[in-house]
Scaffold this motif. Structure first.
Motif, PDB file in Angstrom:
ATOM      1  N   GLU A 173      42.699  40.530  34.319  1.00 55.93           N
ATOM      2  CA  GLU A 173      41.570  39.650  34.010  1.00 55.93           C
ATOM      3  C   GLU A 173      40.518  39.703  35.115  1.00 55.93           C
ATOM      4  OE1 GLU A 173      39.650  36.436  31.695  1.00 55.93           O
ATOM      5  OE2 GLU A 173      40.758  38.303  31.377  1.00 55.93           O
ATOM      6  N   CYS A 185      39.671  26.411  33.635  1.00 54.69           N
ATOM      7  CA  CYS A 185      40.313  27.564  33.008  1.00 54.69           C
ATOM      8  C   CYS A 185      41.355  28.134  33.964  1.00 54.69           C
ATOM      9  CB  CYS A 185      39.302  28.643  32.625  1.00 54.69           C
ATOM     10  SG  CYS A 185      38.449  29.407  34.017  1.00 54.69           S
ATOM     11  N   SER A 186      42.216  28.961  33.442  1.00 50.98           N
ATOM     12  CA  SER A 186      43.230  29.615  34.264  1.00 50.98           C
ATOM     13  C   SER A 186      42.712  30.960  34.750  1.00 50.98           C
ATOM     14  CB  SER A 186      44.516  29.823  33.462  1.00 50.98           C
ATOM     15  OG  SER A 186      44.326  30.807  32.464  1.00 50.98           O
ATOM     16  N   ARG A 245      49.076  39.162  34.362  1.00 48.68           N
ATOM     17  CA  ARG A 245      47.959  38.805  33.485  1.00 48.68           C
ATOM     18  C   ARG A 245      46.672  38.550  34.263  1.00 48.68           C
ATOM     19  NH1 ARG A 245      49.488  33.653  31.130  1.00 48.68           N
ATOM     20  NH2 ARG A 245      47.599  33.919  29.866  1.00 48.68           N
ATOM     21  N   GLU A 251      44.349  33.579  34.484  1.00 48.02           N
ATOM     22  CA  GLU A 251      44.848  34.577  33.544  1.00 48.02           C
ATOM     23  C   GLU A 251      43.983  34.686  32.291  1.00 48.02           C
ATOM     24  OE1 GLU A 251      48.046  33.023  36.137  1.00 48.02           O
ATOM     25  OE2 GLU A 251      46.597  32.049  34.806  1.00 48.02           O
ATOM     26  N   ASP A 252      43.173  33.680  32.032  1.00 47.15           N
ATOM     27  CA  ASP A 252      42.348  33.659  30.818  1.00 47.15           C
ATOM     28  C   ASP A 252      41.077  32.866  31.117  1.00 47.15           C
ATOM     29  OD1 ASP A 252      41.362  33.810  28.265  1.00 47.15           O
ATOM     30  OD2 ASP A 252      42.769  32.361  27.398  1.00 47.15           O
ATOM     31  N   THR A 253      40.095  33.535  31.728  1.00 45.15           N
ATOM     32  CA  THR A 253      38.883  32.830  32.169  1.00 45.15           C
ATOM     33  C   THR A 253      37.893  32.600  31.043  1.00 45.15           C
ATOM     34  OG1 THR A 253      37.691  34.862  32.760  1.00 45.15           O
ATOM     35  CG2 THR A 253      39.121  33.883  34.455  1.00 45.15           C
ATOM     36  N   GLY A 254      37.880  33.512  30.053  1.00 44.63           N
ATOM     37  CA  GLY A 254      36.930  33.382  28.961  1.00 44.63           C
ATOM     38  C   GLY A 254      35.565  33.970  29.252  1.00 44.63           C
TER      39      GLY A 254
END
Length: 259
Positions: free
Chosen positions: A130, A98-99, A126, A101-104
């Motif tokens: 996060e 994952c990045s 971003r 900026e968007d781990t989930g």
């Protein structure tokens, strides 16, 4: 990936050199881990998210029974190598591609977030929100950097000259030292807890230095395989007079607490 302020926008992919990463990039000195433990990072009851982990060097060295590490990277190849190395060491960790900026991950999932040698690649507008989101109340964010010093070390300097000859777009050279300044991205989200900065000679054999440089953003992560091979032959020739190297680096740890 690519960023306009890095290598003039040229694309690079550390996943291309995951094999070399696994073999040659476990180079942080013991002093780094000693300082992190003294700061309370790596305790058995902690939930720790390591962003941009590569092959999981930091989690493997801070690992103890009971610590709950989640190892992440944007590269599937890097995470595959991290899994293999952790399994070989009998270490129980979670892994995720994952990045930053968007781990989930859910809100407040972690006590600590670490980012070693990778924060510069993040989109801070971003990634920082996060990081703050996934940290629990009072959680801490630890940024770590280590750079060689070409103005103080002749081998680092000759290496940079060779990288630039093969890759003139590379902007990773010329480092002259960390000078801490309060970052805009931390405003309204974090308070500074501590900063540690020090110089240290990192030992390498000539082969190990060549391997480390193959993982450099300006070499193996961006050159063609044929170009990278030619680069390595030239670097080997320049290192022929040396039996052992002590490459001067500077390290910095910044530790922030979530507001």
């Amino acid at each position: 990936m690519h960023k306009q302020d890095i290598d003039r926008g040229r694309e690079f992919d550390f996943g291309r050199v995951s094999g070399s990463y696994a073999r040659y990039r476990d180079i942080y000195p013991a002093s780094l881990y000693d300082k992190l433990r003294a700061m309370g990072i790596g305790r058995p009851d902690q939930r720790i998210l390591d962003l941009g982990s590569g092959t999981g060097v930091l989690p493997r060295h801070l690992y103890t029974q009971g610590v709950r590490f989640t190892v992440t990277d944007i590269s599937p190849e890097q995470i595959a190598a991290a899994k293999s190395l952790a399994a070989a060491g009998g270490m129980d960790m979670s892994f995720c591609v994952c990045s930053a900026e968007d781990t989930g991950f859910a809100d407040g999932s972690f006590d600590i977030v670490t980012a070693a040698q990778c924060f510069r690649y993040f989109d801070t507008a971003r990634a920082v929100p996060e990081i703050a989101r996934v940290l629990d109340r009072g959680g801490r964010f630890c940024r770590i950097d280590m750079e060689w010093l070409p103005h103080e070390d002749k081998v680092a300097a000759l290496t940079e000259r060779l990288v630039l000859r093969y890759n003139p777009q590379w902007t990773g050279g010329g480092f002259s030292g960390f000078r801490y300044r309060w970052p805009d991205w931390a405003e309204d989200r974090f308070e500074l807890e501590t900063v540690h900065c020090w110089r240290e000679e990192i030992p390498f054999t000539p082969e190990a230095w060549r391997g480390r440089i193959q993982t450099c953003r300006g070499v193996g992560a961006s050159l063609s395989p044929a170009q990278a091979e030619r680069f390595d032959r030239e670097l080997a020739a320049q290192l022929a007079p040396y039996d052992r190297l002590e490459i001067r680096h500077q390290l910095q740890i910044e530790l922030y607490r979530k507001l």
